[in-house]
Design a protein around this motif. Structure first.
Motif, mmCIF file in Angstrom:
data_model
loop_
_atom_site.group_PDB
_atom_site.id
_atom_site.type_symbol
_atom_site.label_atom_id
_atom_site.label_comp_id
_atom_site.label_asym_id
_atom_site.label_seq_id
_atom_site.Cartn_x
_atom_site.Cartn_y
_atom_site.Cartn_z
ATOM 1 N N VAL A 1 91.806 -60.628 15.485
ATOM 2 C CA VAL A 1 91.394 -61.924 14.927
ATOM 3 C C VAL A 1 89.943 -62.026 14.468
ATOM 4 O O VAL A 1 89.174 -61.969 15.300
ATOM 5 C CB VAL A 1 91.669 -63.136 15.923
ATOM 6 C CG1 VAL A 1 91.526 -64.322 15.148
ATOM 7 C CG2 VAL A 1 93.317 -63.109 16.117
ATOM 8 N N ALA B 1 93.792 -67.140 18.600
ATOM 9 C CA ALA B 1 93.395 -66.170 19.562
ATOM 10 C C ALA B 1 93.755 -66.545 20.814
ATOM 11 O O ALA B 1 94.425 -65.654 21.753
ATOM 12 C CB ALA B 1 91.932 -65.533 19.316
ATOM 13 N N LEU C 1 97.574 -66.526 21.050
ATOM 14 C CA LEU C 1 98.220 -65.254 21.508
ATOM 15 C C LEU C 1 97.806 -64.627 22.631
ATOM 16 O O LEU C 1 98.899 -64.079 23.365
ATOM 17 C CB LEU C 1 97.375 -64.346 20.191
ATOM 18 C CG LEU C 1 97.903 -64.537 18.898
ATOM 19 C CD1 LEU C 1 97.194 -63.568 17.777
ATOM 20 C CD2 LEU C 1 99.604 -64.062 18.552
ATOM 21 N N THR C 2 96.639 -64.814 23.032
ATOM 22 C CA THR C 2 96.271 -64.441 24.516
ATOM 23 C C THR C 2 97.314 -65.242 25.540
ATOM 24 O O THR C 2 97.811 -64.337 26.400
ATOM 25 C CB THR C 2 94.843 -64.796 24.841
ATOM 26 O OG1 THR C 2 94.252 -63.926 23.769
ATOM 27 C CG2 THR C 2 94.594 -64.260 26.162
ATOM 28 N N THR D 1 99.818 -61.334 24.345
ATOM 29 C CA THR D 1 99.491 -60.299 23.159
ATOM 30 C C THR D 1 98.067 -60.051 23.366
ATOM 31 O O THR D 1 97.275 -60.938 23.381
ATOM 32 C CB THR D 1 99.889 -61.012 21.692
ATOM 33 O OG1 THR D 1 100.893 -61.360 21.581
ATOM 34 C CG2 THR D 1 99.149 -60.151 20.639
ATOM 35 N N VAL E 1 94.589 -59.335 22.017
ATOM 36 C CA VAL E 1 93.735 -59.723 20.999
ATOM 37 C C VAL E 1 92.307 -59.138 21.227
ATOM 38 O O VAL E 1 91.735 -59.149 22.107
ATOM 39 C CB VAL E 1 93.747 -61.276 20.865
ATOM 40 C CG1 VAL E 1 92.991 -61.687 19.872
ATOM 41 C CG2 VAL E 1 94.974 -61.753 20.741
#
Length: 220
Positions: A11, A22, A25-26, A30, A32
Motif C-alpha cells: 500500500v 492497510a 487488510l492487516t 493479509t 501488508v
C-alpha cells in the motif's frame, strides 16, 4: 491466471484512505507493506502495521530496495498529490505488478491512471458520497455498487410484493431486478426462490441496474 487472493499487498500512500485500507487488510490477516514518504505518518502507524516504511514512493530504486517487484498486488492510496499518484502508479506498471489499484480524486485523474496501466481505479469520496446519499434519502437500508452500472441494495419490500410469491409479483419483468436473499424476523438470511413469500417485517437484498434499483426503491 494464478490465484493471488492470499498474497501480500503493498500500500503506497498512508493518508486516510491508504491507512484505513492497510489497517483493514492487516486485521483480516493479509500481510501488508505500507509505504509513505512522511516519517511521522509511518511512525504513527508502525505499532499497528507489521511493515511500515518511510520512503520516496516515486523513486524506482527505493521501490526496488523495498522488494516491491516481488508483490503481485499493489494499491496507490495517494490522492491529493496527483503528480505523485500518477508517477507511483506508472512505476508499479513498469515493475509489472499484476494487480494495481489506484485511488483517484476526479474523473480526469481516474482516466489518466487507467491509461497508464492501473487495473482498477477507485473513487472513495465519490462512491461513499453516493452511497450515503441513498441511505440519507431513507428508502434504502444499505447500498453498494458492484460495478458502474449495477448495485445491490438492502431494503424493506414494497407493499405490492408482500403476501404473494416472487413469481406472482413479477418483480423481474416489472422492474428488471432479482431478489437475491430475504432476512426474516428471526434474523437469518435465506436464498430467495420463485416461491418465496415476503412479509412486511422482512428485509430483502435486491440486485439490478442502478436506475432500476432506484426506481424500485422509490416505489417503496
Amino acid at each position: 491466471m494464478a490465484d493471488h487472493r492470499d498474497e501480500p499487498v503493498v500500500v503506497i500512500g498512508l493518508g486516510r484512505f491508504g491507512s484505513a485500507l492497510a489497517l483493514e487488510l492487516t486485521e483480516r490477516g493479509t500481510e501488508v507493506l505500507a509505504v509513505d514518504s512522511r516519517p511521522k505518518v509511518v511512525q504513527a502507524l508502525s505499532g499497528e502495521l507489521t511493515h511500515a516504511v518511510a520512503a520516496d514512493c516515486t523513486d524506482m530504486e527505493a521501490l526496488r530496495q523495498l522488494g516491491v517487484p516481488d508483490f503481485s498486488k499493489a494499491v496507490v492510496g495517494i490522492g491529493t498529490d496527483i503528480e505523485s499518484s500518477i508517477l507511483a502508479t506508472s512505476l508499479l506498471v513498469e515493475l509489472e505488478i499484476e494487480d494495481i489499484w489506484a485511488k483517484a480524486i476526479s474523473r480526469q485523474h481516474g482516466r489518466i491512471l487507467g491509461r497508464i496501466g492501473a487495473h482498477h481505479v477507485v473513487f472513495p469520496e465519490h462512491d461513499m458520497g453516493e452511497r450515503v446519499a441513498h441511505l440519507v434519502s431513507g428508502r434504502m437500508l444499505d447500498y453498494v455498487e458492484v460495478d458502474p452500472n449495477h448495485a445491490i441494495v438492502k431494503l424493506k419490500p414494497p407493499r405490492d410484493l408482500v403476501g404473494v410469491t416472487l413469481r406472482e409479483s413479477r418483480v423481474r419483468s416489472r422492474y428488471g431486478l432479482t431478489v437475491v436473499s430475504v432476512k426474516t424476523t428471526d434474523g437469518e438470511y435465506s436464498h430467495a426462490t420463485p416461491d418465496t413469500v415476503l412479509n412486511y417485517s422482512d428485509v430483502i437484498l435486491v440486485l439490478g441496474r442502478i436506475d432500476d434499483v432506484e426506481r424500485f426503491a422509490a416505489s417503496n
